[in-house]
Design a protein around this motif. Structure first.
Motif, PDB file in Angstrom:
ATOM      1  N   LEU A 160      81.805  40.908  33.515  1.00 23.34           N
ATOM      2  CA  LEU A 160      82.639  42.039  34.112  1.00 23.34           C
ATOM      3  C   LEU A 160      84.073  41.694  34.216  1.00 23.34           C
ATOM      4  N   ASN A 161      84.267  40.533  34.582  1.00 23.90           N
ATOM      5  CA  ASN A 161      85.650  40.309  35.243  1.00 23.90           C
ATOM      6  C   ASN A 161      86.229  39.000  34.459  1.00 23.90           C
ATOM      7  N   ALA A 162      86.006  38.936  33.170  1.00 19.53           N
ATOM      8  CA  ALA A 162      86.434  38.044  32.247  1.00 19.53           C
ATOM      9  C   ALA A 162      87.945  38.181  32.039  1.00 19.53           C
ATOM     10  N   GLN A 163      88.739  37.226  32.286  1.00 21.63           N
ATOM     11  CA  GLN A 163      90.250  37.136  31.886  1.00 21.63           C
ATOM     12  C   GLN A 163      90.407  35.904  31.388  1.00 21.63           C
ATOM     13  N   ASP A 164      91.642  35.772  30.667  1.00 24.94           N
ATOM     14  CA  ASP A 164      92.306  34.748  30.150  1.00 24.94           C
ATOM     15  C   ASP A 164      92.444  33.368  31.100  1.00 24.94           C
ATOM     16  N   VAL A 165      92.031  32.176  30.527  1.00 24.47           N
ATOM     17  CA  VAL A 165      92.248  30.946  31.596  1.00 24.47           C
ATOM     18  C   VAL A 165      93.195  30.006  30.842  1.00 24.47           C
ATOM     19  N   GLU A 166      93.930  29.494  31.460  1.00 22.57           N
ATOM     20  CA  GLU A 166      94.701  28.484  31.141  1.00 22.57           C
ATOM     21  C   GLU A 166      94.290  27.021  31.155  1.00 22.57           C
ATOM     22  N   VAL A 167      94.217  26.551  29.923  1.00 22.43           N
ATOM     23  CA  VAL A 167      93.670  25.066  29.633  1.00 22.43           C
ATOM     24  C   VAL A 167      94.602  24.248  29.208  1.00 22.43           C
ATOM     25  N   GLY A 168      95.575  23.790  30.323  1.00 18.86           N
ATOM     26  CA  GLY A 168      96.690  22.838  29.828  1.00 18.86           C
ATOM     27  C   GLY A 168      97.760  23.942  29.319  1.00 18.86           C
ATOM     28  N   ASN A 169      98.173  23.580  27.956  1.00 22.53           N
ATOM     29  CA  ASN A 169      99.182  24.594  27.354  1.00 22.53           C
ATOM     30  C   ASN A 169      98.371  25.731  26.632  1.00 22.53           C
ATOM     31  N   GLU A 170      97.042  25.629  26.460  1.00 21.21           N
ATOM     32  CA  GLU A 170      96.324  26.625  25.617  1.00 21.21           C
ATOM     33  C   GLU A 170      95.676  27.806  26.520  1.00 21.21           C
ATOM     34  N   THR A 171      95.425  28.795  25.930  1.00 22.52           N
ATOM     35  CA  THR A 171      94.785  30.055  26.447  1.00 22.52           C
ATOM     36  C   THR A 171      93.204  30.048  26.101  1.00 22.52           C
ATOM     37  N   TRP A 172      92.441  30.085  26.884  1.00 15.81           N
ATOM     38  CA  TRP A 172      90.924  30.480  26.519  1.00 15.81           C
ATOM     39  C   TRP A 172      90.529  31.835  26.937  1.00 15.81           C
ATOM     40  N   THR A 173      90.077  32.609  26.405  1.00 10.40           N
ATOM     41  CA  THR A 173      89.520  34.077  26.765  1.00 10.40           C
ATOM     42  C   THR A 173      87.995  34.086  26.496  1.00 10.40           C
ATOM     43  N   PRO A 174      87.488  33.916  27.866  1.00 10.51           N
ATOM     44  CA  PRO A 174      85.787  34.080  27.750  1.00 10.51           C
ATOM     45  C   PRO A 174      85.475  35.359  26.990  1.00 10.51           C
ATOM     46  N   ASN A 175      84.248  35.423  26.553  1.00  9.65           N
ATOM     47  CA  ASN A 175      83.934  36.575  25.823  1.00  9.65           C
ATOM     48  C   ASN A 175      83.370  37.590  26.916  1.00  9.65           C
ATOM     49  N   PHE A 176      83.652  39.022  26.550  1.00 10.86           N
ATOM     50  CA  PHE A 176      83.569  39.960  27.592  1.00 10.86           C
ATOM     51  C   PHE A 176      81.898  40.072  27.244  1.00 10.86           C
ATOM     52  N   MET A 177      81.125  40.071  26.223  1.00 10.13           N
ATOM     53  CA  MET A 177      79.811  40.262  25.731  1.00 10.13           C
ATOM     54  C   MET A 177      79.370  39.227  24.908  1.00 10.13           C
ATOM     55  N   ASP A 178      78.256  38.704  25.574  1.00 10.20           N
ATOM     56  CA  ASP A 178      77.373  37.610  24.864  1.00 10.20           C
ATOM     57  C   ASP A 178      76.034  37.858  24.364  1.00 10.20           C
ATOM     58  N   PRO A 179      75.556  37.769  23.246  1.00  8.73           N
ATOM     59  CA  PRO A 179      74.169  38.212  22.778  1.00  8.73           C
ATOM     60  C   PRO A 179      73.443  36.738  23.418  1.00  8.73           C
ATOM     61  N   VAL A 180      72.347  36.845  24.091  1.00  6.65           N
ATOM     62  CA  VAL A 180      71.505  35.836  24.583  1.00  6.65           C
ATOM     63  C   VAL A 180      70.218  36.006  23.970  1.00  6.65           C
ATOM     64  N   PHE A 181      69.383  34.800  23.680  1.00  7.49           N
ATOM     65  CA  PHE A 181      68.257  34.720  23.109  1.00  7.49           C
ATOM     66  C   PHE A 181      67.468  33.431  23.287  1.00  7.49           C
ATOM     67  N   GLY A 182      65.982  33.547  23.394  1.00  8.78           N
ATOM     68  CA  GLY A 182      65.312  32.158  23.597  1.00  8.78           C
ATOM     69  C   GLY A 182      63.854  32.506  23.671  1.00  8.78           C
ATOM     70  N   ALA A 183      63.193  31.478  24.365  1.00  6.50           N
ATOM     71  CA  ALA A 183      61.912  31.561  24.313  1.00  6.50           C
ATOM     72  C   ALA A 183      61.490  30.693  25.735  1.00  6.50           C
ATOM     73  N   LYS A 184      60.813  31.292  26.597  1.00  4.50           N
ATOM     74  CA  LYS A 184      60.508  30.628  27.820  1.00  4.50           C
ATOM     75  C   LYS A 184      59.016  30.211  27.944  1.00  4.50           C
ATOM     76  N   ILE A 185      58.871  29.392  28.603  1.00  2.00           N
ATOM     77  CA  ILE A 185      57.416  29.087  29.078  1.00  2.00           C
ATOM     78  C   ILE A 185      57.192  29.144  30.418  1.00  2.00           C
ATOM     79  N   GLY A 186      55.913  29.605  30.877  1.00  2.00           N
ATOM     80  CA  GLY A 186      55.784  30.018  32.262  1.00  2.00           C
ATOM     81  C   GLY A 186      54.520  29.840  32.789  1.00  2.00           C
ATOM     82  N   TYR A 187      54.184  30.048  34.110  1.00  2.24           N
ATOM     83  CA  TYR A 187      52.922  29.878  34.498  1.00  2.24           C
ATOM     84  C   TYR A 187      52.903  31.127  35.636  1.00  2.24           C
ATOM     85  N   SER A 188      51.736  31.775  35.598  1.00  3.86           N
ATOM     86  CA  SER A 188      51.680  32.920  36.719  1.00  3.86           C
ATOM     87  C   SER A 188      50.561  32.189  37.656  1.00  3.86           C
ATOM     88  N   PHE A 189      50.503  32.655  38.900  1.00  3.38           N
ATOM     89  CA  PHE A 189      49.595  32.178  39.883  1.00  3.38           C
ATOM     90  C   PHE A 189      48.767  33.302  40.378  1.00  3.38           C
TER      91      PHE A 189
END
Length: 189
Positions: A160-189
């Motif tokens: 929600l608050n992604a802004q440009d970040v100075e990395v030395g003399n370079e600029t990195w812009t974090p993504n506003f939106m990222d797809p995420v995925f995976g597989a979890k392993i869990g245990y329920s009691f």
């Protein structure tokens, strides 16, 4: 570090309030359940993941702490070592006949704090940023044996608050939106 502790306290308080309101507001169809989960992809990506959850009647609240360093194919050009630390609060709703057992199709909505850091490939200078995140997801919890289960899932993270970040003399812009995925392993009691 102080802001991380405050966020943790706030998330824990929210977790307790929401679940207690839901628990005491309904008939006692099903007792309160607890569980733990870990996301497999974070371990593959030089990190860790821990999640504690509690729920009732197909509703579940999860606290998540995780860290991952992404493969270079996920890094913006000219940068390396993109790493994220996550502190999240997620709410899940299960559908179907096994919803009270927290198995089957689920949807999630949550919020949290992510600290992202990155390094310049040319200068090795690092920088970081703090992001407030809104999450949404969908998955399917599959029983393996008794309380043991796995959950393939996918979702979207909005920074929600992604802004440009100075990395030395370079600029990195974090993504506003990222797809995420995976597989979890869990245990329920």
């Amino acid at each position: 570090m102080k802001h991380i502790l405050e966020i943790r306290k706030t998330l824990l308080l929210l977790f307790t309030i929401v679940l207690s309101n839901h628990t005491f507001a309904q008939d006692s169809e099903k007792k309160l359940s607890f569980g733990v989960e870990s996301e497999i992809m974070t371990w593959i990506n030089k990190g860790y993941h821990g999640s504690l959850w509690m729920g009732r009647n197909g509703f579940r609240a999860r606290l998540v702490i995780a860290k991952a360093t992404y493969p270079d194919s996920f890094n913006p050009e000219g940068f390396t070592n993109l790493t994220s630390e996550f502190y999240e609060m997620e709410f899940d709703y299960f559908f179907g006949k096994k919803r009270n057992e927290f198995r089957g199709l689920w949807v999630a909505l949550g919020t949290g704090y992510t600290k992202q850091s990155i390094e310049s490939e040319t200068t090795s200078i690092s920088a970081s940023t703090d992001l407030m995140v809104l999450h949404t997801g969908i998955g399917y919890a599959i029983n393996i044996y008794k309380g043991l289960y796995t959950t393939p899932w996918l979702g979207m993270a909005l920074h929600l608050n992604a802004q440009d970040v100075e990395v030395g003399n370079e600029t990195w812009t974090p993504n506003f939106m990222d797809p995420v995925f995976g597989a979890k392993i869990g245990y329920s009691f």
